[in-house]
Write an enzyme that holds these catalytic residues in place. Structure first.
Site, PDB file in Angstrom:
ATOM      1  CG  ASP A   1      44.445  40.408  40.144  1.00  0.00           C
ATOM      2  OD1 ASP A   1      45.219  40.848  39.138  1.00  0.00           O
ATOM      3  OD2 ASP A   1      43.571  39.713  40.135  1.00  0.00           O
TER       4      ASP A   1
ATOM      5  CG  HIS B   1      42.923  34.411  31.186  1.00  0.00           C
ATOM      6  ND1 HIS B   1      43.369  34.400  30.218  1.00  0.00           N
ATOM      7  CD2 HIS B   1      42.370  33.388  32.100  1.00  0.00           C
ATOM      8  CE1 HIS B   1      43.492  33.037  30.157  1.00  0.00           C
ATOM      9  NE2 HIS B   1      43.010  33.149  31.286  1.00  0.00           N
ATOM     10  NE  ARG B   2      39.956  41.320  37.882  1.00  0.00           N
ATOM     11  CZ  ARG B   2      40.097  40.739  38.874  1.00  0.00           C
ATOM     12  NH1 ARG B   2      41.340  40.299  39.824  1.00  0.00           N
ATOM     13  NH2 ARG B   2      39.059  40.105  38.881  1.00  0.00           N
ATOM     14  CB  ALA B   3      47.076  41.336  32.996  1.00  0.00           C
TER      15      ALA B   3
ATOM     16  CB  THR C   1      42.845  45.674  33.022  1.00  0.00           C
ATOM     17  OG1 THR C   1      42.466  45.076  33.295  1.00  0.00           O
ATOM     18  CG2 THR C   1      43.191  47.249  32.791  1.00  0.00           C
TER      19      THR C   1
END
Lengths: 304, 615
Positions: free
Chosen positions: A158, A239-241, A244
């Site tokens: 991740d 949420h990092r997705a 990014t």
């Protein structure tokens, strides 16, 4: 020994794109390159530094010692003067640079922990052997791996902003071209370099230009919604997705010399930023990658 | 140099590698006593002593990475040497590479592969070194072969006469290479031409061989070029490609076999399938890179590799004008034979796959420091040494150039421990009594959940089932979870319940694991209803079966293995047999009744991971 020029690498466009994007904007969070051996993974990473200004590639060997990675006491200094002094490690050197881990899936567990800690905070804290010290360590994490040799810990997976799969070229003529260029390079490195000098300079300039343009790139709310929709549709929890994808799309826009993100940037970015986040369950069959491709293709057609 | 009789082929391979700077990683494979070390000595004789580095298998990680030589221990207070042992080496030799701890193997390979990339202050990897390593064919891990660009094989003396005939008939009489000869060949190397046709032949041979590694293209070409230079030929000929393929491809074909089917010992069969699969993959990407293809031959890879290509005919090579399928086939056929030979020894040692060389308790010089100890270990802990010396500072006189006085008895060493996952063995009852659909589903669900948790915690898992008259090791200890999952799905069920046989097998595996891996105690999870109705020797009564099972259970208890027995019998008709078994085995008892699969996983993990704090 010289590096093989980045622009002389045949094919592997997706990998090159992912690397360039990270070169423009370190905030993307690095890239994981998955693929078979001999697909120019390492070559591309090493070559990247040459087209970036003020950046070098720092290598983290998978079996390095903890001392070497986080830093340790400078023995020489302490013995001669009686004063404590820290001898910085790989993480100090990696600050503002590219941290390259070959065969990242084989990285020893204690090093993975250190890496995760540092990557999360952007700071390397040293608390050991009577030393308390911290220094910034913001690096672009670039890892390569061959999935056949073992899987990557989900937490570390991740951490990688983007993920690309590379495959060996199946076309005979293309492969011949790869060998031809490589032979020329081995034969006369200077001459080969001169041949690609113009391309290299061009690329360096483009990256530099995109860097300058980047702060001005805007994303409208409509597109943010598109990203959220996409993630929900794919069942991505992180949420990092989302973040990014947005950052990568901004960078893509800057790379294309635009100051406004368009929908196509979003989808192009999603293609790079989402595949490894879909694999939440390592035990499930690997169909999610296809799902992503289908969905993206669908969306692109819809919007035309 | 003449000490090695025969083996002309191996010598030629070595010579080819020596004259070409590109070919920098060479593996010497052969059975025990075939002269691998002698061959290495021959290699060494070409280099001066200063340029050669011989790495023993017990080298420490620090030494490989480069360590600071502390002024305290060296008399010459000059420039401290913190370079890696590999620094500026021209040739690196590892005789017993397979015996090196795994982490150091990786380190060596990475250091030698990523040349010229700095990672630590002024440290640079050796820029020009060549690496030669030996692998014993009987105990070789096929995965170690893949690091080499070239692999030369030493053949047992029995076959020499036969092999010599082959060599002679090819027009390559046995020869020894003197330094001068090699130097001349090296000079010739740059002028050796590579006709387009040969380039194409090489690429097609690599593709057809089923070798996935694209790097092989380059290695094959460079080897062929070296061979041509050795023969004083102006340009690379088909025979060179063919010969080079023997050095550059055979070991990689094995890699292919390994990756398609790692635990399969029937590699000959596999060879065929791997060939097919490579064809298949090329079918599935028929359009890759077509647009850029300057020589429009329909862009169909498989056609290109199959048919002859008439519309491209550079005239560099008068002997051969087109690459015919026959030619490629011929090379492939000979390769297959060689590859089989290279990997053949494995058949006789089916169980030698994994777990041969494992880090000992000291974790091979790597890992996280636990505490400082006085017992000499691999690394000195300066901090603790200084602390130990501190009280004496007032009464001691430091040596010249030093601020501190440290004596031998002050020195403390680092005790390191490597983080390691647990090893969990699942013993699954797959007999008729369990086979009831719902039951099996729950059990599989539970195991799956445990797999999942184990995956996240980096545990290794193995699985043994028992049914009908025997037990079977379905999955040997691994952390490849996709494989574990597949195996789980394929478990056949039904038949009687040879509980004793299952326990026996589990005990054996746990003991083996304990011996191989001293750090971790394997953890045993038994899923059964506790009922036993088949004896070790089929045909006994249920009572006999039960008493046998309990005897084995007692032995497991004596081994003090941590065990959890999960009762698969559902509520009403439970006989309490599993509970009884748990008591005999001195393990924990859990019932499926009260547990959903997630709960089982949690229960097992919570038993395992109180220990987590310690690791």
């Amino acid at each position: 020994m010289k590096n093989y020029p980045f622009t002389a690498i045949v094919g592997q466009d997706k990998m090159k794109k992912a690397l360039i994007l990270n070169g423009i904007n370190p905030k993307i969070g690095g890239v994981l390159i998955q693929g078979e051996k001999g697909t120019a993974k390492s070559t591309a990473v090493r070559a990247l530094a040459d087209v970036l200004t003020n950046t070098s590639v720092v290598n983290l060997p998978v079996s390095a010692t903890e001392d070497r990675v986080v830093g340790t006491l400078d023995m020489e200094h302490i013995l001669k003067t009686g004063e404590k002094k820290l001898e910085p490690g790989i993480l100090a050197k990696a600050d503002k640079n590219i941290l390259y881990v070959d065969e990242v899936n084989l990285l020893e567990d204690h090093l993975v922990d250190i890496l995760l800690d540092t990557a999360a905070m952007g700071v390397n804290r040293i608390e050991r052997e009577g030393v308390s010290y911290e220094h910034p360590s913001r690096f672009v994490l670039v890892g390569t791996m061959n999935p056949e040799e073992g899987s990557l810990r989900p937490q570390l997976l991740d951490r990688f902003g983007l993920c690309v799969d590379v495959e060996s070229e199946k076309n005979v003529e293309e492969r011949m071209e790869v060998v031809r260029r490589r032979l020329n390079f081995e034969q006369n490195q200077e001459q080969f370099e001169t041949k690609y000098e113009q391309d290299q300079n061009q690329l360096t300039y483009q990256i530099q230009h995109a860097k300058e343009l980047l702060p001005a790139v805007e994303v409208n709310d409509h597109l943010l919604r598109a990203v959220a929709d996409l993630s929900i549709e794919l069942g991505i929890e992180s949420h990092r997705a989302d973040i990014t994808v947005i950052i990568a799309a901004q960078t893509l826009a800057a790379w294309k010399q635009r100051t406004e993100v368009q929908l196509e940037d979003i989808y192009e970015a999603a293609e790079l930023a989402l595949p490894h986040r879909l694999l939440q369950d390592p035990l499930k069959e690997n169909t999610s990658g296809q799902k992503l491709t289908e969905l993206l293709n669908h969306k692109v057609v819809d919007n035309q | 140099m003449k000490c090695l009789i025969g083996q002309a082929k191996a010598k030629r391979g070595i010579a080819a590698a020596l004259i070409n700077p590109y070919l920098d990683r060479v593996c010497i494979a052969g059975a025990r006593g075939t002269g691998k070390t002698t061959l290495l000595q021959m290699v060494l004789s070409y280099f001066s002593k200063e340029d050669a580095v011989i790495i023993p298998s017990h080298i420490t990680t620090e030494k490989l990475l480069g360590e600071k030589e502390i002024a305290l221990f060296s008399q010459n207070i000059g420039k401290p040497n913190n370079q890696s042992i590999l620094h500026q080496a021209k040739v690196v030799i590892t005789d017993q590479f397979a015996l090196m701890p795994e982490n150091n193997q990786r380190l060596v390979v990475q250091l030698l592969k990523n040349k010229g990339m700095s990672f630590y202050q002024d440290f640079h990897y050796p820029a020009t070194s060549k690496w030669f390593y030996c692998l014993d064919q009987e105990m070789q891990d096929t995965s170690l072969l893949k690091h080499a660009k070239l692999c030369v094989r030493l053949i047992p003396v029995l076959e020499v006469s036969e092999r010599e005939d082959i060599l002679v008939s090819r027009g390559n009489p046995e020869q020894e290479y003197t330094k001068e000869e090699l130097k001349k060949a090296k000079d010739r190397l740059s002028s050796v031409q590579i006709p387009e046709k040969m380039l194409q032949l090489a690429v097609e041979v690599v593709i057809r061989s089923g070798c996935k590694n694209q790097e092989a293209d380059m290695d094959l070409i460079e080897t062929a070029r070296s061979l041509a230079a050795l023969d004083s030929d102006q340009s690379v000929q088909p025979k060179h490609i063919e010969e080079a393929a023997g050095y550059a491809l055979t070991h990689r074909m094995g890699e292919q076999q390994e990756s398609t089917n790692p635990e399969n010992s029937e590699q000959q069969v596999n060879e065929e399938s791997s060939m097919n699969s490579s064809e298949d993959t090329s079918h599935s990407h028929p359009s890759s890179g077509n647009e850029e293809n300057p020589l429009d031959y329909d862009g169909q890879d498989q056609e290109a590799s199959g048919d002859s290509i008439p519309n491209e005919a550079p005239q560099d090579n008068p002997i051969i004008t087109e690459v015919s399928e026959e030619e490629v086939d011929q090379v492939i056929a000979s390769l297959k034979m060689q590859s089989d030979f290279l990997f053949s020894k494995q058949h006789t040692y089916p169980s030698s796959g994994n777990g041969k060389h494992r880090e000992g308790t000291s974790a091979g010089g790597n890992g996280r420091m636990l505490r400082a100890v006085q017992r000499p270990a691999e690394a000195i802990s300066l901090y603790h040494t200084l602390t130990a010396a501190a009280p004496y500072m007032k009464v001691r006189i430091p040596p010249e150039g030093m601020k501190l006085a440290i004596e031998k008895e002050d020195i403390r060493y680092k005790l390191k421990e490597k983080q390691q996952g647990f090893t969990i063995l699942f013993l699954v009852d797959a007999s008729r009594s369990i086979a009831a659909k719902k039951n099996m589903r729950v059990i599989k669900g539970a195991i799956m959940e445990l797999f999942q948790q184990a995956y996240q915690k980096r545990d290794r898992i193995g699985m043994v089932t028992f049914r009908k008259t025997e037990s079977e090791e379905v999955l040997s200890f691994t952390n490849k979870f996709a494989e574990a999952k597949r195996k789980l799905g394929e478990i056949p069920t039904g038949g009687k319940t040879p509980l004793a046989a299952g326990l026996e097998k589990a005990l054996k595996l746990c003991e083996k694991e304990k011996r191989a891996n001293k750090q971790g105690m394997p953890y045993l999870v038994i899923l059964t209803d506790g009922n036993a109705n088949e004896t070790l020797k089929p045909g006994g009564t249920a009572a006999q079966a039960r008493s046998e099972a309990y005897q084995t259970a007692k032995r497991i208890a004596q081994e003090q293995l941590p065990v959890t027995v999960i009762d698969t019998q559902s509520g009403r008709n439970a006989f309490g047999l599993a509970e009884e078994l748990a008591a005999v085995i001195e393990g924990e008892y859990l019932s499926l009744d009260t547990l959903t699969d997630k709960n089982i996983a949690k229960a097992v993990q919570s038993r395992l991971h109180p220990l987590e704090g310690r690791r």
